[in-house]
Write an enzyme that holds these catalytic residues in place. Sequence first.
Site, PDB file in Angstrom:
ATOM      1  N   SER A  11       7.213  35.801   9.109  1.00  0.00           N
ATOM      2  CA  SER A  11       5.924  34.952   8.855  1.00  0.00           C
ATOM      3  C   SER A  11       5.918  33.791   9.850  1.00  0.00           C
ATOM      4  CB  SER A  11       6.160  34.318   7.323  1.00  0.00           C
ATOM      5  OG  SER A  11       4.912  33.216   7.278  1.00  0.00           O
ATOM      6  N   TYR A  23      10.598  29.828   0.520  1.00  0.00           N
ATOM      7  CA  TYR A  23       9.777  30.698   1.537  1.00  0.00           C
ATOM      8  C   TYR A  23      10.063  30.518   3.054  1.00  0.00           C
ATOM      9  CZ  TYR A  23       5.837  33.708   2.858  1.00  0.00           C
ATOM     10  OH  TYR A  23       5.170  34.786   3.326  1.00  0.00           O
TER      11      TYR A  23
END
Length: 268
Positions: A137, A150
């Site tokens: 990501s 995350y």
Amino acid sequence: MKPRFDGRVALITGGGTGIGAATAARLRDEGAHVYVLGRRKAPLDAVARATGATALCADSADPVQVRDALARIIAHHGRLDVVVANAGGFGLGAIGDTTDEDWRLACRANLDTAFVITREALPMLLESRGAIVVVSSIAGLAAGPDAAGYVTVKHALIGLARSLARDYGRRGVRTNAVCPGWVRTEMADGEMQALMELRGIETLDEAYALATCDVPLERAAAPSEVASVIAFLASGDASYVNGAVVVADGGATIVDVPTLAFAGMGFP
């Protein structure tokens, strides 16, 4: 032209929704035998019906379940050519608000799944001189707010991809990472719901527009757009691409944040 994955066998973790489901559709369209692996049977079965992929219900962070899934693939096809390590999620909250359980869940859902699936698939990929694509990501490149778990595990996934590329590229297995920005998936829709409540926004479209207003392309990606990048990296067209981190974010990470206040003023 001959389909790029004709006769090839691909395994996609987190294959029941979003980027994983779109990648299954793309690889199937290009001739691959595709297996979608995940913990939730219903979405996997829906992808299987829609694309012709085969659903494998298993936890990709569990070595025993992964070995059983791989054994089924080998029993049916005798080979494995592509692994897309796409499973992920969780990890929201600042460090001070993150419990031990939250941290372990973020690590398991993102990093452990990629580690286990690639480790267990390596013997088959070495035999086929195959390819691995790790889905990270832009949170693996920069830190967003209140997403410590995350952000940390997405950074770690890039390290995992580079280690695989360094150690196994010389043995014929290519590994690359993809870093998407905002993608219109069920998971992102959930984050947009939170933004709608915070800002008093009435529709998802408005929320996505706000979230991407400083992205040069001014929109989120469709899952199929990220799937096309994954398909390229997994294909022979990327035969000399190994250890790359490919960013698919509409230009979000090239923006010079300190100059945003000067937008429209001709700031040099």
